[in-house]
Design a protein around this motif. Structure first.
Motif, mmCIF file in Angstrom:
data_model
loop_
_atom_site.group_PDB
_atom_site.id
_atom_site.type_symbol
_atom_site.label_atom_id
_atom_site.label_comp_id
_atom_site.label_asym_id
_atom_site.label_seq_id
_atom_site.Cartn_x
_atom_site.Cartn_y
_atom_site.Cartn_z
ATOM 1 N N GLY A 145 -5.965 1.934 -7.355
ATOM 2 C CA GLY A 145 -6.946 0.861 -7.211
ATOM 3 C C GLY A 145 -6.386 -0.318 -6.437
ATOM 4 O O GLY A 145 -7.021 -0.832 -5.502
ATOM 5 N N LEU A 146 -5.177 -0.746 -6.793
ATOM 6 C CA LEU A 146 -4.560 -1.867 -6.083
ATOM 7 C C LEU A 146 -4.239 -1.522 -4.638
ATOM 8 O O LEU A 146 -4.396 -2.358 -3.738
ATOM 9 N N SER A 147 -3.794 -0.291 -4.390
ATOM 10 C CA SER A 147 -3.466 0.097 -3.019
ATOM 11 C C SER A 147 -4.715 0.103 -2.142
ATOM 12 O O SER A 147 -4.664 -0.292 -0.968
ATOM 13 N N THR A 148 -5.848 0.526 -2.704
ATOM 14 C CA THR A 148 -7.094 0.509 -1.931
ATOM 15 C C THR A 148 -7.522 -0.925 -1.631
ATOM 16 O O THR A 148 -7.999 -1.226 -0.525
ATOM 17 N N VAL A 149 -7.341 -1.816 -2.593
ATOM 18 C CA VAL A 149 -7.656 -3.225 -2.368
ATOM 19 C C VAL A 149 -6.800 -3.798 -1.240
ATOM 20 O O VAL A 149 -7.295 -4.515 -0.361
ATOM 21 N N GLY A 193 -8.855 9.265 -5.926
ATOM 22 C CA GLY A 193 -9.224 8.097 -6.716
ATOM 23 C C GLY A 193 -10.200 8.367 -7.859
ATOM 24 O O GLY A 193 -9.928 8.006 -9.016
ATOM 25 N N LEU A 223 -4.207 5.312 -11.975
ATOM 26 C CA LEU A 223 -5.462 4.630 -11.655
ATOM 27 C C LEU A 223 -5.206 3.203 -11.184
ATOM 28 O O LEU A 223 -5.787 2.755 -10.185
ATOM 29 N N GLY A 224 -4.354 2.476 -11.893
ATOM 30 C CA GLY A 224 -4.077 1.099 -11.490
ATOM 31 C C GLY A 224 -3.439 1.008 -10.115
ATOM 32 O O GLY A 224 -3.807 0.143 -9.303
ATOM 33 N N TYR A 260 0.834 -1.206 0.000
ATOM 34 C CA TYR A 260 0.000 0.000 0.000
ATOM 35 C C TYR A 260 0.868 1.256 0.000
ATOM 36 O O TYR A 260 0.588 2.225 -0.716
ATOM 37 N N GLY A 312 -9.489 8.073 -11.921
ATOM 38 C CA GLY A 312 -10.287 7.205 -12.778
ATOM 39 C C GLY A 312 -10.864 7.936 -13.974
ATOM 40 O O GLY A 312 -10.824 7.432 -15.106
#
Length: 335
Positions: free
Chosen positions: A106-110, A146, A102-103, A68, A150
């Motif tokens: 998105g991955l860090s939020t996941v 975010g 964006l990628g 993250y 996007g």
């Protein structure tokens, strides 16, 4: 038997040989030790009851939170590079930065939600805005960044609503520096010695590391003719990262900085230094002449940035599990 009596002129009827004697035979001195003065009290040892940790080590999962930290820095810096590339007429470099931003976010939020356990916990952090809480402010920073990232990426790929896309690109770039550096504030606002003691330098380490990573992404994804600004940013980011890391270790002192030099944290930080320096040199000297060299330099910069974040995380965990780092962090610096 007479006892010593305190008078205005001193002690009266004092029995001989009853003064507290030091190691050298003189009266025992108490209080703060002055330069060049011996003391009969030995220096405190780095230990606690049964050698147990004094503070609780973080319960965060390394893959989630260190990942993250890395992806957040990559995202915010990529948006800044995307705006610069768009303003200077480098569309493919701009697209690489937008998609990368964006990628990464998105991955860090996941990863953050995975560490929290369930999505509702992330939503609960948005119920209030508490300026004194880095976690609360960080959640709102992610929400501000975010959606803009996007929209910027989607409008660039589809070609629809270009004006909205330009506005979203600018907003993402405006929020980018906060995304890059707030994670440093988040971890240094803890009792972990290797993090808390480095609260001045960690934001600069993260900023330089993030800039190097975003530059590496552009070097990998964009054509060589559009990477000149990214090569410059790569050198600047690597220099800031390496200089701030050295200053961090010096200011922490030889004991508290130990986790950044030894163990898993030390190995990762050494690898980060080598990869970041190699990537910066490749970006400066070879990336403008050869496409494979640009790709190799970009990969080294990305790997170096990841090692920096994972190394900082590992150093913090190591400093929390050994009581000597907690004790050393509370002792005054020698005069």
């Amino acid at each position: 038997m007479s006892e010593a009596e305190a008078t205005r002129d001193g002690l009266r009827n004092q029995r001989p040989g009853r003064e507290a004697r030091g190691a050298a035979g003189g009266p025992k001195r108490r209080g703060r030790r002055r330069r060049g003065e011996e003391t009969v009290v030995p220096d405190a040892e780095f230990r606690s009851y049964y050698g147990r940790p004094i503070i609780k080590p973080p319960t965060w999962k390394a893959a989630d939170i260190a990942g993250y930290l890395f992806l957040g820095g990559l995202a915010g810096s990529s948006s800044l590079l995307a705006l610069g590339a768009e303003l200077t007429g480098r569309p493919r470099a701009a697209r690489a930065g937008k998609i990368g931003g964006l990628g990464a976010i998105g991955l860090s939020t996941v990863l953050l939600i995975h560490d929290l356990g369930r999505p509702a916990r992330f939503a609960n952090m948005l119920r209030v805005a508490k300026p004194t809480s880095p976690m609360s402010m960080g959640s709102w920073i992610l929400m501000a960044y975010g959606p803009a990232a996007g929209v910027a990426a989607a409008t660039d790929v589809t070609g629809l609503f270009p004006r909205i896309g330009r506005a979203a690109t600018g907003w993402a770039a405006l929020a980018g520096p906060a995304v890059v550096s707030y994670t440093a504030v988040l971890i240094s606002d803890t009792a972990i010695p290797a993090w808390h003691g480095a609260h001045r330098e960690l934001p600069f380490v993260f900023a330089g590391s993030g800039a190097a990573a975003a530059s590496g992404l552009v070097l990998l994804a964009a054509p060589r003719s559009e990477t000149a600004p990214a090569r410059t940013v790569a050198v600047f980011g690597a220099a800031l990262d390496l200089a701030a890391s050295r200053l961090l270790e010096r200011r922490l002192g030889p004991v508290v900085a130990e986790p950044y030099r030894t163990g898993r944290g030390g190995r990762l930080m050494h690898a980060a230094t080598a990869l970041t320096a190699a990537g910066a040199l490749g970006a400066a000297l070879l990336a403008g002449r050869s496409r494979p060299a640009a790709a190799l330099a970009g990969a080294a910069l990305l790997a170096g940035s990841a090692c920096t974040r994972f190394g900082v995380f590992a150093a913090g965990v190591q400093s929390a599990t050994d009581p000597k780092y907690t004790i050393a962090a509370q002792r005054p610096a020698p005069e």
